[in-house]
Design a protein around this motif. Structure first.
Motif, PDB file in Angstrom:
ATOM      1  N   ASN A  33     -81.098   9.854 -25.490  1.00 16.96           N
ATOM      2  CA  ASN A  33     -82.475   9.875 -25.000  1.00 16.96           C
ATOM      3  C   ASN A  33     -82.580   9.056 -23.733  1.00 16.96           C
ATOM      4  N   ASN A  34     -81.647   8.137 -23.576  1.00 17.73           N
ATOM      5  CA  ASN A  34     -81.657   7.245 -22.436  1.00 17.73           C
ATOM      6  C   ASN A  34     -80.933   7.899 -21.258  1.00 17.73           C
ATOM      7  N   PRO A  35     -81.651   8.184 -20.177  1.00 19.92           N
ATOM      8  CA  PRO A  35     -81.032   8.882 -19.045  1.00 19.92           C
ATOM      9  C   PRO A  35     -79.802   8.180 -18.480  1.00 19.92           C
ATOM     10  N   MET A  52     -76.844   9.863 -20.057  1.00 19.98           N
ATOM     11  CA  MET A  52     -76.752  11.316 -20.119  1.00 19.98           C
ATOM     12  C   MET A  52     -75.583  11.860 -19.331  1.00 19.98           C
ATOM     13  N   PRO A  57     -74.987  18.006 -17.562  1.00 23.03           N
ATOM     14  CA  PRO A  57     -75.823  19.128 -18.008  1.00 23.03           C
ATOM     15  C   PRO A  57     -77.116  18.649 -18.684  1.00 23.03           C
ATOM     16  N   LEU A  61     -79.692  17.066 -16.006  1.00 22.24           N
ATOM     17  CA  LEU A  61     -80.369  18.084 -15.208  1.00 22.24           C
ATOM     18  C   LEU A  61     -81.521  18.701 -15.986  1.00 22.24           C
ATOM     19  N   GLN A  62     -81.346  18.821 -17.305  1.00 24.59           N
ATOM     20  CA  GLN A  62     -82.393  19.430 -18.116  1.00 24.59           C
ATOM     21  C   GLN A  62     -83.499  18.433 -18.450  1.00 24.59           C
ATOM     22  N   ALA A  63     -83.132  17.195 -18.750  1.00 21.10           N
ATOM     23  CA  ALA A  63     -84.094  16.255 -19.343  1.00 21.10           C
ATOM     24  C   ALA A  63     -84.914  15.497 -18.309  1.00 21.10           C
ATOM     25  N   VAL A  64     -84.361  15.315 -17.133  1.00 22.89           N
ATOM     26  CA  VAL A  64     -85.039  14.457 -16.160  1.00 22.89           C
ATOM     27  C   VAL A  64     -85.595  15.303 -15.011  1.00 22.89           C
ATOM     28  N   THR A  65     -86.821  15.021 -14.650  1.00 25.05           N
ATOM     29  CA  THR A  65     -87.495  15.813 -13.626  1.00 25.05           C
ATOM     30  C   THR A  65     -87.113  15.339 -12.229  1.00 25.05           C
ATOM     31  N   GLY A  86     -87.739  15.069  -8.176  1.00 25.43           N
ATOM     32  CA  GLY A  86     -88.729  15.216  -7.110  1.00 25.43           C
ATOM     33  C   GLY A  86     -90.129  15.548  -7.595  1.00 25.43           C
TER      34      GLY A  86
END
Lengths: 307, 298, 441
Positions: free
Chosen positions: B239-241, B244, B247, B250-254, B256
């Motif tokens: 859960n902690n970026p 991560m 892959p 790229l999916q979990a963190v937004t 820009g």
């Protein structure tokens, strides 16, 4: 040596081997694997069964209580569960057919003494090396209703393309297209290996006998590739039935649950709705289906090998 | 012992031995084959090329209508600069490398030892364990993500590297591939060494493993690619970026804000590059690895 | 329909006295409630939020501004993908015992999040030394910060769904009053006529609204029109109650707008945003968080509340609030906690910067400052803070909830025109039944 051309000669054929040496210390060799296997495969399987009989939840509301088969009863009456199962079967059918036919066709083409082998292999195989997230992001961009390359190209020739991923009647096909593009390379390699393992003399003999290319394909190549096809189908069904990544990333299961696969539903109920118990029950229903499928395939294989 | 090289096709007989008729059709057939292959190759490379093209546009040009290949405002590297400035992607790439290397090395240790024991040694419970191992090839482990995560909660391994790595070390299919290979290694070599008083482990490390280099390389490549690209389990257990893998990040963190088409494509390109570059350089080995290990499923 | 065994939902809630940590299933507590491994030192507070876009940039600014004021600690922020994925991850991390020290949630999600031990309570008294108290929040907001009388959230802002417009286009279309506002349309026909007039000016579109594939955005405009009709959604006696007429009425209104020749029926967020900022449309329906991006684009910008199109005379728009929560930790380190209190109060005091992201600060001393009154176009929709409607106060609803995502799936085909609004109503009812049946909390 069970190297590449295993598909032509049956693997695992009985070999005369001397008896193994008694070696109790062999336990030490397998110990690391046994521990991992027990902890992360066998135990979750057993623990999941217990979990599926409780109402344990992730949010920590009430301690978990034993509720018998209530989760299973609920799951069998849950329309979204059936919808997800149906979607999974449909996805498996839709992907398996092109993912058997296309790679076979590509492999036969590349096998025709064409030049530039490395280029064809690179092009067809490359997407397989991409992570699912990368594939999904690229495909979502290509499938964008107005700004995407696909609809922009269709617009050029006067066709208004659908909102691929937002329309329940097309979303599943869009995900299938992406999946085919992404994974065809793997099956292509399996076929290519098998096709190239067929001795050229067979074809030369056939050519001398005046058999046309088409005749050669139907009566020599395809029969010789039967084992590979069986293998590709088996692997593909197993891979498609557990689909999660690209659906989660491209559509999140939508629109209107039209692409929600069973494994995604397990994830949603377990982690987003906090219902670990209920999710485990759905897992077990899914598990039962996979076991039945595997046994069926195993029997088919066994019969094939025997004949 | 045969090598792992794909068998070479023997040269075709000289064309003069063939009657004239078919030759025309052969040539026409070849032209058709080239045309088809060219179309297929183009179609298969196009999505990636389009992503590459988009990644060098400004966001304005990326979302401009009508869609065009060339950006009105010229090409720019602004999307790539934004990614480097954000710093996430290099971090995730490091995590991916760490996890993939750890998974590959540890899996190889575990799997080769097990495969060797299955191939050579008789120990209590061998048959049962072997049957169980082979049976598990047919069951996707992903089914049990929920109990596995709950177990990880209890072990305190959620959001740890070990939590990502440990469940990825079980490769029954690879054990099967390795065992079949070890079965083919002539036992006479080992017998001679045993007579000389060498220990089992010594024989395994000194004789069997060196002979098995090709198959171990094939298995290693297969496991590495799988671990590098794995999504579902790492996605669940981190859960902690900061932990991560690529892959998952790229999916979990937004990235820009506002319109981020070019940014996302630049991320995709960066994420795709390492394996593509490796593939271009090691195409033969990777293809050999996939064919060898892929076919092992039977 | 299968009945869940065990007591019904409402009774379950009263049973929740003590928050139980995740991991109870095996009777083993999660090991070590330390912060995220390898990324935090004793003086580093892990802060998770879901604010991308302009919000993310402003939050980043605030954290930089206050870095010097927070003694002996540093905030390390991470931004996760908005919506269900964020809430899923936050819950999994809290259950896993490695939750961050501080996180942001939407107030509309609190009802489904606070009971059950995923969150720890705030102690308002501990804020006193830092100049934050019950009095520094508007009463209705302070009400929403609590669940069952316990304070689980500290609100940062309120934010609404509004109409942005391009004053140059509106002026050329002859729509502007002397005071520079667009007269409020009284029904949807008039609203669409205004959009058409702007389309004539741009030669492209009059209005854009990027809803395609974005459940949250569909919900926001839907809820605006639904509540304008005076309708509500609530749980009563274990049954979910809502107005079918208002549901269909709201959808019909959205469809009338997006299917008119002044709009593009299939527009997603990126398309709508870039059409408006490139001058291809006169108005743009979106959330106030788009203010920074719109200002950056340089497009002439003004804003107004979305007018009531139903003749009910009710001022109502969709709205929500970002709020700080303490994800549950088994053994919180009190010194770190103290730093968290201090950090939150500092962020609140810096929320004028937050206001530039379009939001209306919840910390009232800020809204009384003259600088706040000078923010444009914020002041033109600031009134919405008084009548915005939060999502239904049921445990499965709220921003970024799965229910919201399913709502989008239920109505999308109707919006696209490939299904009828009664189909949408049927899917919505069916899927909501599932949520009611499955609700854990």
């Amino acid at each position: 040596m069970s190297s590449v051309p295993t598909t032509v000669t049956a693997p695992g054929a009985a070999r005369t081997r001397r008896p193994l040496r008694r070696h109790p210390l062999g336990l030490l060799y397998v110990a690391p694997f046994v521990v991992l296997f027990a902890m992360f495969l066998v135990w979750p399987t057993i623990y999941g069964l217990w979990l599926s009989l409780t109402d344990r939840n992730l949010a920590g509301v009430d301690p978990a209580a034993f509720i018998g088969l209530a989760n299973y009863a609920e799951a069998f009456a849950d329309p979204v569960m059936w919808r997800s199962l149906g979607n999974t079967v449909w996805f498996t059918v839709l992907t398996t057919v092109p993912l058997v036919v296309l790679p076979l066709a590509f492999a036969l083409l590349v096998n025709l003494k064409v030049r530039g082998q490395w280029l064809w292999r690179l092009a067809i195989f490359m997407p397989f090396l991409l992570a699912s997230t990368v594939v999904s992001q690229i495909c979502v961009w290509l499938l964008n209703p107005d700004l995407g390359l696909i609809n922009a190209t269709l617009a050029r020739i006067g066709i208004t393309g659908p909102a691929w991923l937002q329309d329940p009647s097309t979303a599943m096909y869009a995900v299938v297209m992406a999946t085919v593009w992404w994974t065809v390379g793997f099956n292509f390699l399996l076929y290519l290996t098998s096709v190239q393992a067929i001795p050229a003399q067979i074809f030369e003999a056939a050519a001398v006998d005046g058999a046309s290319g088409w005749r050669q394909l139907v009566s020599i190549t395809l029969p010789l590739l039967r084992r590979t096809t069986a293998l590709v189908v088996a692997l593909q069904v197993l891979a498609s039935i557990k689909v999660f990544d690209q659906i989660y990333q491209m559509t999140g299961g939508g629109p209107e649950n039209s692409t929600r696969a069973i494994l995604m539903y397990v994830y949603d109920t377990g982690f987003s709705s906090y219902r670990l118990g209920y999710a485990s029950a759905i897992s077990y229903i899914f598990f039962a289906i996979v076991v039945v499928l595997s046994l069926a395939q195993f029997r088919l294989f066994a019969r094939r090998s025997a004949s | 012992m045969t090598t792992l090289a794909a068998p070479r096709r023997t040269a075709p007989p000289p064309p003069s031995t063939r009657p004239r008729g078919p030759q025309h059709s052969v040539r026409a057939g070849l032209v058709a084959a080239y045309a088809t292959l060219a179309v297929v190759a183009f179609a298969w490379l196009l999505p990636f090329l389009w992503a590459l093209n988009t990644s060098f546009k400004s966001e304005t040009d990326a979302s401009a209508l009508p869609v065009s290949v060339l950006p009105e405002g010229g090409y720019t590297t602004s999307a790539y600069r934004a990614i480097v400035d954000a710093g996430n992607v290099p971090l995730w790439m490091g995590n991916s490398a760490l996890v993939a290397v750890a998974v590959t090395v540890l899996s190889l240790v575990v799997s080769t030892l097990t495969a060797y024991a299955f191939s050579r040694l008789d120990f209590p419970g061998r048959k049962a364990l072997y049957v169980l191992t082979i049976a598990s090839i047919m069951v996707p482990t992903q089914i049990f993500i929920v109990p596995l995560f709950d177990e990880m909660l209890a072990l305190g391994l959620v959001d740890t590297y070990w939590g990502i790595i440990l469940p990825q070390l079980i490769h029954p299919a690879m054990i099967f591939v390795l065992k079949r290979f070890f079965d083919e290694v002539p036992q006479e070599l080992e017998d001679a060494a045993l007579v000389d008083g060498a220990s089992r482990l010594r024989i395994f490390l000194g004789i069997v493993l060196p002979l098995s280099r090709p198959i171990i390389a094939a298995v290693a490549i297969f496991i590495f690619i799988g671990a590098w690209n794995n999504f579902l389990w790492p996605f669940i257990v981190t859960n902690n970026p900061a932990l991560m893998t690529l892959p998952v990040g790229l999916q979990a963190v937004t990235p820009g804000y506002g319109v981020t088409f070019a940014l996302k494509m630049a991320q995709a390109v960066i994420a795709a590059l390492p394996l593509i570059v490796v593939f271009v350089f090691f195409q033969r080995q990777i293809i050999r690895s996939i064919s060898t290990t892929g076919i092992a499923g039977t | 329909m299968v009945k869940r065994t065990g007591p019904p939902t409402l009774d379950r809630r009263t049973l929740l006295r003590a928050g139980l940590a995740g991991g109870a299933g095996l009777g083993i507590g999660a090991l070590g409630a330390c912060a995220a491994p390898g990324s935090t030192t004793a003086a580093e507070l892990a802060f998770w939020h879901l604010m991308g876009g302009g919000d993310g940039i402003r939050m980043d600014e605030i954290l930089h501004e206050m870095a010097g004021e927070l003694s002996g600690a540093r905030i390390k922020q991470t931004v996760l993908a908005w919506g269900t994925p964020y809430y899923t991850k936050l819950a999994m991390a809290s259950a896993g015992g490695r939750a961050p020290d501080l996180a942001v949630v939407h107030l509309s999600r609190l009802a489904g999040y606070a009971p059950g031990g995923l969150l720890d309570e705030w102690d308002i008294a501990r804020f006193e030394p830092y100049g934050v108290s019950e009095e520094t929040f508007a009463a209705p907001i302070f009400e929403r910060m609590q669940v069952d009388g316990k304070l689980f959230a500290i609100s940062l802002d309120s934010h609404a769904f509004v109409r942005f417009f391009n004053p140059d286009v509106a002026d050329a279309a002859g729509l502007l009053d002397a005071d520079g506002t667009i007269p409020a349309a009284s029904d949807v026909e008039e609203f669409v006529d205004q959009a058409r007039a702007m389309a004539d000016v741009t030669g492209d579109l009059g209005i854009c609204y990027g809803w395609l594939g974005d459940s949250a955005h569909m919900w926001r405009l839907f809820w605006t029109f639904y509540t304008q009709q005076g309708a509500t959604m609530e749980m009563a006696d274990g049954v979910f109650q809502f107005s079918e007429d208002a549901f269909v009425g709201a959808l019909d209104t959205i469809i009338a707008i997006i299917s008119s020749d002044a709009a593009n029926r299939r527009s997603d967020g990126g398309f709508a945003f870039s059409t408006f900022t490139s001058g291809g449309a006169g108005e743009f329906l979106s959330g106030v968080w788009d203010v920074p991006g719109l200002l950056d684009s340089g497009v002439p910008l003004d804003a107004s509340p979305i007018p009531n199109l139903f003749g009910t005379g009710l001022d109502a728009v969709w709205g929500d609030s970002h709020a700080f929560v303490l994800p549950h930790q088994d053994r919180p380190d009190e010194d770190r906690r103290e730093k968290v209190y201090e950090a939150v109060s500092l962020i609140l005091k810096h929320s004028l910067t937050w206001a530039t992201a379009g939001h209306t600060p919840a910390y009232t001393p800020i809204t009384l400052e003259p600088e706040f009154g000078g923010l444009m176009p914020n002041t033109h929709y600031a009134e919405t803070a008084e009548y915005l409607h939060f999502d239904p106060a049921v445990s499965f609803a709220g921003s970024g909830s799965n229910w919201q995502a399913q709502f989008g799936q239920a109505v999308q085909a109707a919006l696209l025109g490939t299904a009828s609004t009664s189909d949408a109503l049927t899917s919505f009812t069916e899927m909501t039944d599932d949520f009611v049946r499955q609700a854990v909390i």
